[in-house]
Design a protein around this motif. Structure first.
Motif, mmCIF file in Angstrom:
data_model
loop_
_atom_site.group_PDB
_atom_site.id
_atom_site.type_symbol
_atom_site.label_atom_id
_atom_site.label_comp_id
_atom_site.label_asym_id
_atom_site.label_seq_id
_atom_site.Cartn_x
_atom_site.Cartn_y
_atom_site.Cartn_z
ATOM 1 N N SER A 198 0.734 -1.188 -0.188
ATOM 2 C CA SER A 198 -0.028 -0.143 -0.171
ATOM 3 C C SER A 198 0.926 1.473 0.014
ATOM 4 O O SER A 198 0.308 2.505 -0.425
ATOM 5 C CB SER A 198 -1.016 -0.256 1.151
ATOM 6 N N GLU A 199 2.183 1.132 0.461
ATOM 7 C CA GLU A 199 2.943 2.317 0.630
ATOM 8 C C GLU A 199 3.946 2.318 -0.906
ATOM 9 O O GLU A 199 4.762 3.073 -1.055
ATOM 10 C CB GLU A 199 3.960 2.147 1.590
ATOM 11 N N GLY A 200 3.711 1.323 -1.878
ATOM 12 C CA GLY A 200 4.206 1.335 -2.884
ATOM 13 C C GLY A 200 5.816 0.681 -3.096
ATOM 14 O O GLY A 200 6.517 0.815 -3.852
ATOM 15 N N LYS A 201 5.918 0.063 -1.832
ATOM 16 C CA LYS A 201 7.143 -0.537 -1.431
ATOM 17 C C LYS A 201 7.272 -2.037 -2.218
ATOM 18 O O LYS A 201 6.610 -2.981 -1.529
ATOM 19 C CB LYS A 201 7.553 -0.420 -0.335
ATOM 20 N N GLY A 327 7.793 -11.130 -10.973
ATOM 21 C CA GLY A 327 7.653 -10.264 -9.819
ATOM 22 C C GLY A 327 8.482 -8.929 -9.864
ATOM 23 O O GLY A 327 8.758 -8.413 -8.994
ATOM 24 N N ARG A 328 8.730 -8.474 -11.317
ATOM 25 C CA ARG A 328 9.611 -7.316 -11.530
ATOM 26 C C ARG A 328 8.733 -6.137 -11.066
ATOM 27 O O ARG A 328 9.482 -5.168 -10.395
ATOM 28 C CB ARG A 328 9.726 -7.228 -13.033
ATOM 29 N N ASP A 329 7.356 -6.154 -10.938
ATOM 30 C CA ASP A 329 6.748 -4.948 -10.407
ATOM 31 C C ASP A 329 6.317 -5.152 -8.931
ATOM 32 O O ASP A 329 5.443 -4.267 -8.494
ATOM 33 C CB ASP A 329 5.548 -4.566 -11.250
ATOM 34 N N ASP A 330 6.464 -6.253 -8.425
ATOM 35 C CA ASP A 330 5.836 -6.731 -7.077
ATOM 36 C C ASP A 330 6.581 -7.949 -6.402
ATOM 37 O O ASP A 330 6.329 -9.032 -7.082
ATOM 38 C CB ASP A 330 4.283 -7.177 -7.386
ATOM 39 N N PHE A 331 7.378 -7.675 -5.526
ATOM 40 C CA PHE A 331 8.050 -8.755 -4.813
ATOM 41 C C PHE A 331 7.369 -10.003 -4.260
ATOM 42 O O PHE A 331 7.818 -11.001 -4.552
ATOM 43 C CB PHE A 331 8.981 -8.087 -3.828
#
Ligand code: URP
Ligand code: ZN
Ligand code: ZN
Length: 460
Positions: A198-201, A327-331
């Motif tokens: 939610s914090e874009g991390k 998962g390039r955009d999302d770990f």
């Protein structure tokens, strides 16, 4: 099958070192002694070499369907890469999907394992609970699958709750089987992942932030507490941090039978790996994650003092290209796991023995004999003694190499130990009485590996 004589080597066991010849007949060690006067089909002069029992990797995931991908090494390539590094047998995890039959999953894994080149056993993961699961656990034990694994993490997938874990422990106790657990608090991991997202991390470095060491420490302590109540031995897989070591040590000092395993990646890497450029940090996305500096010293100390008993690999490789990059955009979408089966002995020898963190005897205990004892395979495996399977690593302590994905046998486009200097290598690896690795070359037979029907351990 033939005979083999290994002359002039120095046998290393968990307790002793002595010069002796070893004579092998039909895949079994037939005689050990000085100056053996026998004629063999082949003789190896092992002058200047150590003889270790074939090492056992009790934690692998070959051809595992996981997070939408399949781990890249199958039983053929994974066992072959193991042999190249001195690992001559392994125990892989059967992972039935929640709701599915354990026995059907076991059959599926047996089918996958048909092309193995060295011997293998199975642990059974319990990913859900019902009367059927309890009944099938008993069938598994009869079949020689005498250990079970529960996941306290991976919420919404294969995680079990405390009530289910207690049922697993109680059933295993009645069967005399050993329960292991992946110890991370899955509820908390899910919460922290949500918050970071939610914090874009979302880059790989947040993988570690979403499952900090206290999350593992708490679950390890809880697992030990449940086992204490049920009065049953347990085994903690892939211990990565000081909090988990502390939980294990405390339980052991209370008199509980608790064993712990760690892996080379937790002993040798720190969380700076997640800062690597070009999404290379994804190669280190595994659970538990690689920890900040300081934890590895505690792990080495725990191996030295006997609070941890084994080093396995959790070999679960995914290619960077086409798999990790999901998962390039999302770990959270990076398939968890990394390769290691080929590198374990050289890393433990170089960074453990040569740096005086453990002794040579301890290395043999941690990689060979203790895994065999804990998982019901000793002394057929994990020992150089008359009657044992002729799995022997003939180790040259001198050569120096550098680990690289360009030269490894593992089917993986990346190495998590890329660039690591290593000293020592197997010149020959004898598996089932036959030389299957020699001077850098594999000579394996597809499907020659046999299923290891493991025993119940009466007393640990
Ligand atoms: O990240 C990991 N360790 N992947 C394999 C599955 C497991 O948790 O052991
Ligand atoms: Zn795990
Ligand atoms: Zn694992």
């Amino acid at each position: 099958m033939g005979s083999l004589l290994i002359k002039n080597g120095e046998i290393v066991t968990a307790l002793d070192r002595f010069n002796s010849d070893v004579y092998i007949e039909d895949g079994v060690i037939a005689a050990i002694g000085q100056d053996l006067q026998v004629t063999a089909d082949r003789t190896i002069d092992a002058q200047g070499h150590y003889l270790f029992p074939g090492a056992i990797d009790v934690h692998t995931h070959l051809a595992l369907p996981f997070m939408g991908e399949i781990s890249t090494d199958d039983f053929e390539s994974g066992t072959a890469a193991g042999i190249a590094g001195g690992t001559t047998s392994l125990i892989d995890f059967v992972v039935p999907a929640p709701g599915n039959s354990l026995i059907e999953a076991l059959e599926a894994w047996k089918e996958k394992a048909k092309n193995a080149v060295s011997d293998y056993g199975f642990h059974m993961a319990i990913t859900w609970w019902s009367d059927q699961v309890a009944e099938e656990m008993a069938v598994c034990v009869k079949e020689g699958v005498t250990s079970f694994k529960a996941f306290m993490a991976y919420k919404g997938a294969i995680m079990v709750d405390d009530g289910q874990l207690m049922s697993i422990l109680k059933t295993a106790k009645s069967l005399g089987a050993l329960v292991s657990a992946h110890c991370e608090n899955g509820e908390l991991v899910a919460e922290l992942q949500e918050r970071l997202a939610s914090e874009g991390k979302l880059s790989p470095m947040y993988h570690e932030k979403s499952r900090p060491s206290y999350v593992e420490g708490e679950a390890t302590q809880r697992f030990a507490a449940l086992a204490r109540g049920i009065e049953v031995p347990i085994y903690v897989v892939h211990v990565s941090c000081s909090e988990a070591v502390e939980a294990i040590s405390k339980a052991r000092s209370r008199g509980q039978t608790v064993f712990g395993e760690t892996c080379p990646q937790y002993l040798l890497l720190d969380d700076s790996v997640y800062q690597k450029p070009d999404f290379l940090g994804a190669a280190y996305v595994m659970s538990p994650p690689i920890r900040p500096e300081g934890h590895s010293e505690v792990l080495w100390g725990a191996l030295k003092s006997g609070q941890l008993q084994t080093v396995a690999t959790d070999h679960c490789p995914f290619h960077q290209k086409g798999q990790k990059e999901m998962g390039r955009d999302d770990f959270r979408k990076i398939p968890n796991g990394g390769p290691g089966i080929e590198n374990r002995l050289a890393l433990m020898y170089t960074y453990g023995v040569l740096q005086n963190k453990i002794t040579l005897n301890q290395m043999v205990e941690i990689l060979c004999s203790r895994p065999a004892q804990l998982f019901g395979m000793y002394p057929k495996k994990g020992a150089i003694m008359v009657g044992a399977d002729a799995d022997i690593v003939i180790w040259n302590p001198e050569p120096e190499n550098v680990i690289s994905a360009k030269t490894h046998f593992m089917k993986n486009d990346t190495s998590i130990f890329e660039g690591f200097k290593i000293k020592g290598e197997p010149t020959w690896v004898v598996v089932d009485g036959r030389v299957q690795f020699e001077e850098g070359k594999l000579d394996v037979v597809q499907g020659a590996g046999k299923f290891i029907k493991r025993q119940i351990v009466e007393q640990y």
